[in-house]
Design a protein around this motif. Structure first.
Motif, PDB file in Angstrom:
ATOM      1  N   ASP A 152       0.814  -1.218   0.000  1.00  0.00           N
ATOM      2  CA  ASP A 152       0.000   0.000   0.000  1.00  0.00           C
ATOM      3  C   ASP A 152       0.851   1.273   0.000  1.00  0.00           C
ATOM      4  O   ASP A 152       0.307   2.378   0.095  1.00  0.00           O
ATOM      5  CB  ASP A 152      -0.928   0.020   1.225  1.00  0.00           C
ATOM      6  CG  ASP A 152      -2.004  -1.050   1.152  1.00  0.00           C
ATOM      7  OD1 ASP A 152      -2.561  -1.253   0.063  1.00  0.00           O
ATOM      8  OD2 ASP A 152      -2.270  -1.702   2.180  1.00  0.00           O
ATOM      9  N   ASN A 182      -3.288  -0.384   6.326  1.00  0.00           N
ATOM     10  CA  ASN A 182      -2.493  -0.170   5.117  1.00  0.00           C
ATOM     11  C   ASN A 182      -1.099  -0.770   5.301  1.00  0.00           C
ATOM     12  O   ASN A 182      -0.353  -0.377   6.211  1.00  0.00           O
ATOM     13  CB  ASN A 182      -2.370   1.329   4.841  1.00  0.00           C
ATOM     14  CG  ASN A 182      -3.725   2.001   4.744  1.00  0.00           C
ATOM     15  OD1 ASN A 182      -4.384   1.938   3.716  1.00  0.00           O
ATOM     16  ND2 ASN A 182      -4.166   2.653   5.827  1.00  0.00           N
ATOM     17  N   ARG A 193      -8.596   0.678   5.438  1.00  0.00           N
ATOM     18  CA  ARG A 193      -9.163   0.340   4.140  1.00  0.00           C
ATOM     19  C   ARG A 193     -10.672   0.103   4.264  1.00  0.00           C
ATOM     20  O   ARG A 193     -11.131  -0.476   5.256  1.00  0.00           O
ATOM     21  CB  ARG A 193      -8.494  -0.910   3.576  1.00  0.00           C
ATOM     22  CG  ARG A 193      -7.053  -0.712   3.158  1.00  0.00           C
ATOM     23  CD  ARG A 193      -6.363  -2.053   2.877  1.00  0.00           C
ATOM     24  NE  ARG A 193      -7.155  -2.901   1.998  1.00  0.00           N
ATOM     25  CZ  ARG A 193      -7.146  -2.829   0.676  1.00  0.00           C
ATOM     26  NH1 ARG A 193      -6.359  -1.949   0.067  1.00  0.00           N
ATOM     27  NH2 ARG A 193      -7.898  -3.633  -0.046  1.00  0.00           N
ATOM     28  N   LYS A 251       0.798   8.490  -3.128  1.00  0.00           N
ATOM     29  CA  LYS A 251      -0.011   9.311  -4.033  1.00  0.00           C
ATOM     30  C   LYS A 251      -1.031  10.144  -3.259  1.00  0.00           C
ATOM     31  O   LYS A 251      -1.208  11.337  -3.512  1.00  0.00           O
ATOM     32  CB  LYS A 251      -0.721   8.413  -5.042  1.00  0.00           C
ATOM     33  CG  LYS A 251      -1.535   9.176  -6.073  1.00  0.00           C
ATOM     34  CD  LYS A 251      -2.170   8.226  -7.085  1.00  0.00           C
ATOM     35  CE  LYS A 251      -3.002   8.990  -8.122  1.00  0.00           C
ATOM     36  NZ  LYS A 251      -3.620   8.066  -9.114  1.00  0.00           N
ATOM     37  N   VAL A 281       0.001   3.760  -2.911  1.00  0.00           N
ATOM     38  CA  VAL A 281      -1.300   4.403  -2.722  1.00  0.00           C
ATOM     39  C   VAL A 281      -1.184   5.512  -1.671  1.00  0.00           C
ATOM     40  O   VAL A 281      -1.705   6.615  -1.850  1.00  0.00           O
ATOM     41  CB  VAL A 281      -2.363   3.365  -2.293  1.00  0.00           C
ATOM     42  CG1 VAL A 281      -3.677   4.060  -1.941  1.00  0.00           C
ATOM     43  CG2 VAL A 281      -2.593   2.354  -3.405  1.00  0.00           C
TER      44      VAL A 281
END
Length: 239
Positions: free
Chosen positions: A101, A182, A151, A107, A104
């Motif tokens: 993760d 995560n 999540r 970002k 992700v």
């Protein structure tokens, strides 16, 4: 502090509901006083971030009298010296094959993966308590920049040793299990070993620091762990 009856034969003691090291120290000091007092009828003591539950034998429980005694013990002077604790240094491999993760998170937070790793390895975390799995350490001290919601859809299978972030917390899954945090890396060591006298090496009040290792170092440490000869790096902190 609040004292509440919890079920038929237990008392729940609550502190302000925040994650705070001074509250943890107060809980551990109170818990130590109760253990030293050796009160007849107490079966077990268990604590969380800001609470302590005291479980009594069913035939030895009177809420009012027990609360009175508990308050006296809490307010009693503590002549013992400050208790030393252990700082555990935990290797983590943040390679993308483990940190599934990381991209992700990178970002979403608009920071690099390297910056995430730096921020995760910089703090000295406090171990507040152990649960929801045997050996799962609840840690305080995560950098606010790394806070990340759990999540929406938990995974059914998280690898043993997975290092993860969930909300304002970080931790390591001691065994394979479902989970919604995560995943940012993996540690090759055992956090719970039923074959040892003390299955979990750490305890509440200890501290912990992660350090980054390569895939090759991960493999080398894993070999030593499986052979039963790996020693976790640690140091004793006094006071």
């Amino acid at each position: 502090m609040k004292y509440k009856q919890y079920g038929a034969n237990s008392i729940l003691v609550e502190w302000p509901q925040i994650i705070d090291k001074s509250i943890l120290n107060d809980i551990l000091t109170f818990k130590s006083k109760l253990e030293k007092a050796n009160i007849l009828g107490i079966e077990s003591l268990n604590h969380a971030y800001a609470s302590l539950i005291i479980i009594f034998n069913e035939g030895c429980f009177n809420f009012s009298s027990e609360v009175h005694l508990l308050k006296e013990i809490y307010q009693s002077s503590d002549i013992s010296k400050k208790i030393s604790h252990t700082l555990w240094k935990i290797p983590v491999c943040y390679h993308e094959s483990f940190g599934i993760d990381l991209k992700v998170l990178s970002k979403g937070k608009q920071i690099t993966v390297d910056e995430i790793i730096k921020k995760h390895t910089k703090p000295i975390y406090t171990i507040f308590f152990i649960g929801f799995l045997p050996g799962f350490l609840y840690l305080g001290g995560l950098d606010k920049a790394l806070y990340a919601p759990r999540r929406k859809t938990p995974r059914l299978k998280i690898e043993k040793g997975a290092v993860a972030i969930g909300g304002e917390q970080t931790g390591v899954y001691p065994n394979e299990s479902p989970g919604g945090w995560n995943i940012i890396g993996n540690s090759p060591i055992h956090f719970f070993d039923v074959l040892k006298t003390e299955p979990c090496f750490a305890k509440a009040g200890d501290s912990l620091r992660f350090y980054s290792i390569t895939l090759e170092e991960f493999s080398d440490i894993k070999t030593l762990v499986n052979a039963g000869v790996y020693q976790i790096e640690s140091e004793v902190i006094h006071g």
